[in-house]
Design a protein around this motif. Structure first.
Motif, short mmCIF file in Angstrom:
data_model
loop_
_atom_site.label_atom_id
_atom_site.label_comp_id
_atom_site.label_asym_id
_atom_site.label_seq_id
_atom_site.Cartn_x
_atom_site.Cartn_y
_atom_site.Cartn_z
N ILE A 173 37.08 32.62 24.40
CA ILE A 173 36.76 33.17 25.73
C ILE A 173 36.86 34.69 25.76
CG2 ILE A 173 37.29 31.04 26.96
CD1 ILE A 173 39.85 32.37 28.02
N TYR A 174 37.73 35.27 24.90
CA TYR A 174 37.84 36.75 24.96
C TYR A 174 36.54 37.38 24.47
CZ TYR A 174 40.91 40.73 25.87
OH TYR A 174 41.51 41.83 26.42
N SER A 175 36.00 36.84 23.40
CA SER A 175 34.73 37.36 22.88
C SER A 175 33.64 37.20 23.92
CB SER A 175 34.33 36.61 21.60
OG SER A 175 35.36 36.69 20.66
N GLN A 176 33.64 36.05 24.59
CA GLN A 176 32.62 35.79 25.63
C GLN A 176 32.73 36.83 26.75
OE1 GLN A 176 29.74 34.88 26.94
NE2 GLN A 176 30.09 32.74 26.47
N ALA A 177 33.96 37.06 27.22
CA ALA A 177 34.17 37.99 28.34
C ALA A 177 33.75 39.42 27.95
CB ALA A 177 35.64 37.96 28.76
N VAL A 178 34.14 39.84 26.76
CA VAL A 178 33.82 41.21 26.34
C VAL A 178 32.30 41.36 26.15
CG1 VAL A 178 34.14 42.95 24.52
CG2 VAL A 178 36.10 41.63 25.35
N CYS A 179 31.70 40.31 25.63
CA CYS A 179 30.24 40.31 25.45
C CYS A 179 29.54 40.45 26.80
CB CYS A 179 29.86 39.02 24.73
SG CYS A 179 28.22 39.07 24.07
N TRP A 180 29.95 39.67 27.78
CA TRP A 180 29.39 39.76 29.14
C TRP A 180 29.53 41.18 29.66
CZ3 TRP A 180 32.18 34.86 31.46
CH2 TRP A 180 31.40 33.72 31.20
N PHE A 181 30.75 41.73 29.51
CA PHE A 181 31.02 43.07 30.04
C PHE A 181 30.09 44.10 29.40
CE2 PHE A 181 32.97 47.18 30.37
CZ PHE A 181 33.55 47.19 31.62
N MET A 182 29.98 44.02 28.09
CA MET A 182 29.19 45.02 27.36
C MET A 182 27.69 44.90 27.66
SD MET A 182 31.03 47.13 25.88
CE MET A 182 32.73 47.39 25.35
N HIS A 183 27.28 43.70 28.06
CA HIS A 183 25.88 43.50 28.46
C HIS A 183 25.66 43.86 29.93
CE1 HIS A 183 23.89 42.00 24.93
NE2 HIS A 183 24.77 41.07 24.74
N GLY A 184 26.72 44.31 30.61
CA GLY A 184 26.60 44.72 32.01
C GLY A 184 26.41 43.56 32.95
N ARG A 185 26.89 42.37 32.55
CA ARG A 185 26.67 41.18 33.39
C ARG A 185 27.82 40.91 34.36
NH1 ARG A 185 25.05 36.35 29.56
NH2 ARG A 185 25.14 35.26 31.57
N ILE A 186 28.91 41.67 34.23
CA ILE A 186 30.08 41.40 35.07
C ILE A 186 30.11 42.34 36.27
CG2 ILE A 186 32.60 41.56 35.17
CD1 ILE A 186 32.77 40.43 32.43
N ARG A 187 30.29 41.75 37.46
CA ARG A 187 30.46 42.56 38.66
C ARG A 187 31.83 42.22 39.25
NH1 ARG A 187 28.56 42.94 44.04
NH2 ARG A 187 27.92 40.77 43.98
N LEU A 188 32.57 43.27 39.55
CA LEU A 188 33.93 43.10 40.08
C LEU A 188 33.94 43.58 41.51
CD1 LEU A 188 36.96 42.61 39.64
CD2 LEU A 188 37.11 44.87 38.59
N CYS A 189 34.29 42.69 42.42
CA CYS A 189 34.30 43.05 43.84
C CYS A 189 35.63 42.56 44.42
CB CYS A 189 33.10 42.41 44.53
SG CYS A 189 32.89 42.99 46.19
N GLY A 190 36.53 43.48 44.70
CA GLY A 190 37.87 43.09 45.15
C GLY A 190 38.55 42.28 44.06
N ASN A 191 38.94 41.04 44.43
CA ASN A 191 39.63 40.20 43.44
C ASN A 191 38.67 39.22 42.78
OD1 ASN A 191 42.08 39.50 42.15
ND2 ASN A 191 42.25 37.67 43.43
N THR A 192 37.39 39.38 43.05
CA THR A 192 36.42 38.39 42.57
C THR A 192 35.51 38.96 41.50
OG1 THR A 192 36.46 37.40 44.76
CG2 THR A 192 34.65 36.75 43.34
N VAL A 193 35.35 38.18 40.45
CA VAL A 193 34.44 38.54 39.36
C VAL A 193 33.23 37.64 39.44
CG1 VAL A 193 34.14 38.53 36.85
CG2 VAL A 193 36.30 39.33 37.83
N THR A 194 32.04 38.24 39.39
CA THR A 194 30.85 37.40 39.24
C THR A 194 30.13 37.84 37.97
OG1 THR A 194 29.70 38.90 40.73
CG2 THR A 194 30.41 36.83 41.66
N VAL A 195 29.51 36.87 37.35
CA VAL A 195 28.79 37.16 36.10
C VAL A 195 27.35 36.71 36.31
CG1 VAL A 195 28.67 36.76 33.62
CG2 VAL A 195 30.88 36.74 34.77
N SER A 196 26.42 37.63 36.15
CA SER A 196 25.03 37.28 36.39
C SER A 196 24.54 36.25 35.37
CB SER A 196 24.15 38.53 36.34
OG SER A 196 24.29 39.16 35.11
N GLU A 197 23.74 35.35 35.84
CA GLU A 197 23.14 34.29 35.02
C GLU A 197 24.15 33.43 34.28
OE1 GLU A 197 19.91 35.94 32.55
OE2 GLU A 197 20.04 37.61 33.97
N ALA A 198 25.33 33.23 34.91
CA ALA A 198 26.31 32.32 34.30
C ALA A 198 26.57 31.19 35.29
CB ALA A 198 27.60 33.07 34.01
#
Ligand code: GAR
Length: 206
Positions: A173-198
């Motif tokens: 899961i760490y590799s997955q999370a870092v991969c999402w982040f580096m692809h710009g797919r993670i949006r952080l809004c307050g305490n909530t994380v959304t990942v596009s197309e997941a």
């Protein structure tokens, strides 16, 4: 240049998983607070740049964190990934890297923050355990959750068998999370994380 800085204190198996994950980055730098960290040798053997900021030479947490931040800023990283980095970070340090400081923790947060998570899960008799990748806030092992993996606790599990199965999931899961982040797919809004197309199946893995 897209850079990932990985902070470690010891064995470095999560770091190794990240190094082997073929992440969409141009450069990875591994920094440790512990000159004897096994992970430093692993990283060097894989040709990865390493640095050490030994916390023992600083008189207080603030001075260590300032030196660590100075080292990190040198590389201008997109993301700083704590991978078994066993130092409590100051509020100033956490705020400086807000939204680009991630951690992996060996429990299903918010259950079992802190140490000895597998032992505590067994003692409490929980039936499901796992690991969490989250953004770091100044509260220890707390912050917006990016991804979790859950595994059942088996009748004959010991701390060791449980730790081994959770660690396999951590690496995934760490590799997955870092991969999402580096692809710009993670949006952080307050305490909530959304990942596009997941979908939900990408977040909670059994
Ligand atoms: C991992 O299990 C990681 O989740 C944990 O330390 C271990 C480091 O192993 N981190 C924490 O407990 C942070 N609160 P590693 O050095 O082999 O990656």
């Amino acid at each position: 240049m897209k850079t990932l800085v990985i902070l470690i204190s010891g064995r470095g198996s999560n770091m190794q998983a990240l190094l082997e994950a073929q992440l969409p980055v141009d450069r990875i730098v591994v920094v440790s607070n512990n000159p004897d960290a096994e992970g430093l040798k692993t990283a060097a053997a894989l040709g990865i740049q390493t640095a050490t900021i030994d916390h023992r030479v600083f008189s207080n947490r603030e001075a260590f964190d300032a030196a660590l931040a100075e080292e990190i800023d040198h590389y201008q990283p997109e993301l700083i990934a704590l991978a078994g980095f066993m130092r409590i970070l100051t509020r100033d340090f956490v705020l400086r890297y807000q939204g680009r400081l991630m951690n992996i923790h060996p429990s299903l947060l918010p259950a079992f923050p802190g140490l000895h998570t597998h032992q505590r899960a067994l003692q409490e008799g929980v039936k499901i355990h796992g690991c969490t990748v989250h953004f770091v806030t100044s509260a220890l092992d707390h912050g917006p959750i990016v991804i979790q993996a859950a595994i059942p606790i088996l009748a004959n599990d010991t701390c060791q068998t449980l730790a081994k199965r959770v660690l396999q999931q951590e690496h995934r899961i760490y590799s997955q999370a870092v991969c999402w982040f580096m692809h710009g797919r993670i949006r952080l809004c307050g305490n909530t994380v959304t990942v596009s197309e997941a979908s939900i199946h990408d977040f909670v893995i059994f």
